[in-house]
Design an enzyme around this catalytic site. Structure first.
Site, PDB file in Angstrom:
ATOM      1  CG  HIS A 275      -8.794  -2.967  -2.455  1.00 14.69           C
ATOM      2  ND1 HIS A 275      -9.706  -2.242  -3.177  1.00 14.69           N
ATOM      3  CD2 HIS A 275      -8.615  -2.295  -1.299  1.00 14.69           C
ATOM      4  CE1 HIS A 275     -10.065  -1.172  -2.490  1.00 14.69           C
ATOM      5  NE2 HIS A 275      -9.409  -1.179  -1.340  1.00 14.69           N
TER       6      HIS A 275
ATOM      7  CG  HIS B 198      -6.788  -2.970   3.047  1.00  9.62           C
ATOM      8  ND1 HIS B 198      -6.081  -1.792   2.885  1.00  9.62           N
ATOM      9  CD2 HIS B 198      -8.012  -2.745   2.502  1.00  9.62           C
ATOM     10  CE1 HIS B 198      -6.851  -0.900   2.278  1.00  9.62           C
ATOM     11  NE2 HIS B 198      -8.025  -1.445   2.039  1.00  9.62           N
TER      12      HIS B 198
ATOM     13  CG  ASN C 105     -12.468  -0.599   3.777  1.00  6.95           C
ATOM     14  OD1 ASN C 105     -12.911  -0.918   4.872  1.00  6.95           O
ATOM     15  ND2 ASN C 105     -11.260  -0.078   3.626  1.00  6.95           N
TER      16      ASN C 105
ATOM     17  CG  ASP D  48      -2.051   0.994   1.117  1.00  9.45           C
ATOM     18  OD1 ASP D  48      -3.214   0.559   1.001  1.00  9.45           O
ATOM     19  OD2 ASP D  48      -1.780   2.221   1.132  1.00  9.45           O
ATOM     20  CB  ILE D  49       0.751   4.307  -2.085  1.00  9.94           C
ATOM     21  CG1 ILE D  49       1.831   5.202  -2.650  1.00  9.94           C
ATOM     22  CG2 ILE D  49      -0.500   5.080  -1.714  1.00  9.94           C
ATOM     23  CD1 ILE D  49       1.477   5.804  -4.003  1.00  9.94           C
TER      24      ILE D  49
HETATM   25  P1  5GP Z   1      -9.831   1.420   0.373  1.00  6.40           P
HETATM   26  O1  5GP Z   1     -10.160   2.598   1.252  1.00  6.40           O
HETATM   27  O2  5GP Z   1     -10.428   1.554  -1.006  1.00  6.40           O
HETATM   28  O3  5GP Z   1     -10.163   0.121   1.033  1.00  6.40           O
HETATM   29  O4  5GP Z   1      -8.257   1.401   0.249  1.00  6.40           O
HETATM   30  C1  5GP Z   1      -7.558   1.878  -0.857  1.00  6.40           C
HETATM   31  C2  5GP Z   1      -6.089   1.768  -0.521  1.00  6.40           C
HETATM   32  O5  5GP Z   1      -5.355   1.966  -1.703  1.00  6.40           O
HETATM   33  C3  5GP Z   1      -5.610   2.826   0.483  1.00  6.40           C
HETATM   34  O6  5GP Z   1      -5.051   2.164   1.609  1.00  6.40           O
HETATM   35  C4  5GP Z   1      -4.573   3.629  -0.306  1.00  6.40           C
HETATM   36  O7  5GP Z   1      -3.461   4.017   0.471  1.00  6.40           O
HETATM   37  C5  5GP Z   1      -4.184   2.664  -1.414  1.00  6.40           C
HETATM   38  N1  5GP Z   1      -3.759   3.306  -2.657  1.00  6.40           N
HETATM   39  C6  5GP Z   1      -4.401   4.322  -3.317  1.00  6.40           C
HETATM   40  N2  5GP Z   1      -3.745   4.637  -4.443  1.00  6.40           N
HETATM   41  C7  5GP Z   1      -2.661   3.804  -4.502  1.00  6.40           C
HETATM   42  C8  5GP Z   1      -1.606   3.654  -5.452  1.00  6.40           C
HETATM   43  O8  5GP Z   1      -1.520   4.349  -6.470  1.00  6.40           O
HETATM   44  N3  5GP Z   1      -0.687   2.691  -5.181  1.00  6.40           N
HETATM   45  C9  5GP Z   1      -0.747   1.902  -4.062  1.00  6.40           C
HETATM   46  N4  5GP Z   1       0.226   0.987  -3.909  1.00  6.40           N
HETATM   47  N5  5GP Z   1      -1.732   2.027  -3.158  1.00  6.40           N
HETATM   48  C10 5GP Z   1      -2.682   2.959  -3.371  1.00  6.40           C
END
Ligand code: 5GP
Length: 121
Positions: free
Chosen positions: A103, A105, A90, A32-33
């Protein structure tokens, strides 16, 4: 409706780089970024699925099995099994899903506390 321009679709197509930890026929895993734990990896299916609801509804048994085997394999290969880890997905607004490509986590590498924390108030 799946948006083919979401950020994870671009990562799958190789248009945006990622720090990859695993790839097979059914899944891609990368760091994760914006990590929320010492280990914070995202595992995504290769198919066009918006969310857990979409994936569980439309994915084939092979895709579902392959994806969840990959989640387990990633955690094992990251050395998280002994100490323990958490998986989280989520779905939708209440869960603050940001990226509309399903996705999971994977969090680990530290004591993670119990379950979730809700906003105060
Ligand atoms: P969500 O809130 O949709 O469950 O989580 C999305 C996740 O994607 C977040 O933890 C965010 O930090 C990660 N994320 C968003 N954009 C990027 C990206 O360009 N690269 C990576 N590696 N992670 C990302």
């Amino acid at each position: 409706m799946y948006d083919p321009n979401n950020i994870f679709a671009k990562i799958l197509r190789g248009e945006i780089p990622c720090d990859k930890v695993h790839e097979d026929d059914h899944a891609l895993a990368f760091h994760d970024i914006n990590p929320q734990a010492p280990v914070h990896v995202l595992v995504i299916p290769k198919g066009d699925y918006v969310s857990m609801a979409d994936f569980s509804d439309r994915a084939t048994p092979e895709e579902i099995a392959g994806f969840f085997r990959a989640v387990g394999k990633v955690a094992r290969e990251l050395g998280l099994e002994e100490g323990g880890y958490r998986i989280l997905a989520n779905h939708g607004a209440n869960a603050h899903q940001e990226v509309p490509h399903f996705h999971v986590h994977v969090f680990g590498g530290t004591q993670l506390g119990r379950m979730i924390s809700l906003p105060k108030g």
